[in-house]
Design an enzyme around this catalytic site. Structure first.
Site, PDB file in Angstrom:
ATOM      1  CG  ASP A  21      -1.966   0.990   1.156  1.00 16.41           C
ATOM      2  OD1 ASP A  21      -2.482   1.202  -0.028  1.00 16.41           O
ATOM      3  OD2 ASP A  21      -3.034   1.004   2.477  1.00 16.41           O
ATOM      4  CG  HIS A  38      -0.019   1.688 -10.005  1.00 17.05           C
ATOM      5  ND1 HIS A  38       0.173   1.779  -8.164  1.00 17.05           N
ATOM      6  CD2 HIS A  38      -0.746   2.660  -9.950  1.00 17.05           C
ATOM      7  CE1 HIS A  38      -1.026   2.056  -7.641  1.00 17.05           C
ATOM      8  NE2 HIS A  38      -1.344   3.030  -8.973  1.00 17.05           N
ATOM      9  CG  LEU A 132       8.926 -17.207  -3.444  1.00 16.17           C
ATOM     10  CD1 LEU A 132       8.805 -16.556  -2.298  1.00 16.17           C
ATOM     11  CD2 LEU A 132       9.555 -15.996  -3.827  1.00 16.17           C
TER      12      LEU A 132
HETATM   13  C1  FPP Z   1      -1.560  -0.078  -3.820  1.00 11.82           C
HETATM   14  O1  FPP Z   1      -1.259   1.537  -3.516  1.00 11.82           O
HETATM   15  C2  FPP Z   1      -1.141  -0.484  -4.598  1.00 11.82           C
HETATM   16  C3  FPP Z   1      -1.877  -1.582  -5.802  1.00 11.82           C
HETATM   17  C4  FPP Z   1      -3.707  -1.006  -5.325  1.00 11.82           C
HETATM   18  C5  FPP Z   1      -1.288  -1.785  -6.824  1.00 11.82           C
HETATM   19  C6  FPP Z   1       0.099  -2.866  -6.410  1.00 11.82           C
HETATM   20  C7  FPP Z   1       0.627  -2.736  -8.305  1.00 11.82           C
HETATM   21  C8  FPP Z   1       2.032  -2.643  -7.669  1.00 11.82           C
HETATM   22  C9  FPP Z   1       2.769  -2.502  -6.624  1.00 11.82           C
HETATM   23  C10 FPP Z   1       2.607  -2.793  -9.418  1.00 11.82           C
HETATM   24  C11 FPP Z   1       2.318  -4.212 -10.025  1.00 11.82           C
HETATM   25  C12 FPP Z   1       2.636  -5.328  -9.619  1.00 11.82           C
HETATM   26  C13 FPP Z   1       3.199  -6.743 -10.080  1.00 11.82           C
HETATM   27  C14 FPP Z   1       3.285  -7.776  -9.243  1.00 11.82           C
HETATM   28  C15 FPP Z   1       3.008  -6.290 -11.636  1.00 11.82           C
HETATM   29  P1  FPP Z   1      -2.678   2.736  -3.345  1.00 11.82           P
HETATM   30  O2  FPP Z   1      -2.211   3.160  -4.912  1.00 11.82           O
HETATM   31  O3  FPP Z   1      -3.665   2.393  -3.072  1.00 11.82           O
HETATM   32  O4  FPP Z   1      -1.527   3.378  -2.604  1.00 11.82           O
HETATM   33  P2  FPP Z   1      -2.112   4.795  -1.680  1.00 11.82           P
HETATM   34  O5  FPP Z   1      -3.557   4.003  -0.724  1.00 11.82           O
HETATM   35  O6  FPP Z   1      -0.995   5.173  -1.512  1.00 11.82           O
HETATM   36  O7  FPP Z   1      -3.746   5.870  -3.173  1.00 11.82           O
END
Ligand code: FPP
Length: 246
Positions: A21, A38, A132
């Site tokens: 997050d 991201h 893994l």
């Molecule tokens: C949460 O941060 C993150 C996500 C909803 C997306 C996670 C995706 C990635 C890390 C990239 C893709 C991953 C792979 C495995 C290819 P948020 O957007 O909710 O952040 P915020 O809470 O600050 O708004």
């Protein structure tokens, strides 16, 4: 001595689950668009997967996209799906080299066609790897997973394949997406939020919870090692007394 050297390899959690997050806030803090966060989150994924493999964690399960995340602005959803496809394509070679088996849980049929296809292809390609197990939770909702398990079990009872009386925790667990995986012993959430957000609700019944203020794009393998060290200092009692477990 770094965190890694202090870890007791005989007391490793077999399964670590992570709620990644804070990508959006990380980007905003730098005056950039959320998708920049991201993209940088992928660098953290890469480093943490490597770290988990180095110490011998068997299962790593990453909350990559929740069923609720479909409600985000469509350009962000599209960008995350494209990022997923490009990351799979870029990383597949390294996954093979490192003997990582890719896996996914969630309502995968909801994914855009190309994304679904690439994902299944990569899962298939890595299916014989024995290191893994990297599971991506995609379009994932734990409540839906539990509800779906209940439906599957009910259907088996209706067909006469199972007696209602024979339903137990093991039968239930075998009807979840995570059938054949051990439950996570450690759940990590980044970004200073203290919530579970519909993630692995059944599976984390006895998991140790670890929260860090670090935003996901700042999280690295050293942070994973620190979390594992913290986990190793805890006493897991499973409802028993301290005297009983020691
Ligand atoms: C949460 O941060 C993150 C996500 C909803 C997306 C996670 C995706 C990635 C890390 C990239 C893709 C991953 C792979 C495995 C290819 P948020 O957007 O909710 O952040 P915020 O809470 O600050 O708004």
């Amino acid at each position: 001595m770094g965190y890694k050297d202090q870890i007791d390899l005989l007391k490793l959690p077999e399964h670590v689950a992570i709620i990644m997050d804070g990508n959006g806030r990380w980007a905003k803090g730098k005056g950039k668009l959320r998708i920049f966060g991201h993209h940088n989150g992928v660098l953290s994924v890469r480093d943490v997967v490597e770290g988990a493999g180095e110490i011998g964690v068997k299962y790593l399960t990453l909350y990559t996209f929740s069923a609720e995340n479909w409600n985000r602005p469509s350009f962000e959803v599209t960008a995350i799906m494209e990022l997923l496809v490009s990351t799979i394509n870029k990383e597949i070679k390294k996954l093979m080299q490192n003997n990582v088996r890719l896996n996914a849980i969630g309502d995968l049929n909801m994914l855009p066609g190309k994304c679904h296809k690439e994902l299944l292809g990569a899962i298939e390609k890595t299916s014989a790897n024995t290191g893994l197990v990297l599971t991506l939770a995609l379009s994932y909702s734990s409540r839906r997973e539990i509800m779906q398990a209940a439906k599957n079990i009910a259907a088996k009872v209706e067909r006469g394949e199972l007696k209602a009386d024979d339903i137990n925790e093991d039968v239930f667990a075998q009807n979840l997406y995570t059938a054949n995986m051990p439950d996570p012993e450690l759940l990590i959430r980044t970004s200073g939020e203290y919530r579970i957000s519909n993630y692995l609700l059944w599976q984390i019944a006895y998991a140790e919870l670890y929260f860090t203020n670090k935003l996901w794009p700042d999280f690295r393998k050293e942070d994973l090692f620190e979390a594992i060290l913290d986990y190793q200092k805890r006493e897991r009692r499973f409802g028993k007394t301290s005297e009983q477990v020691n």
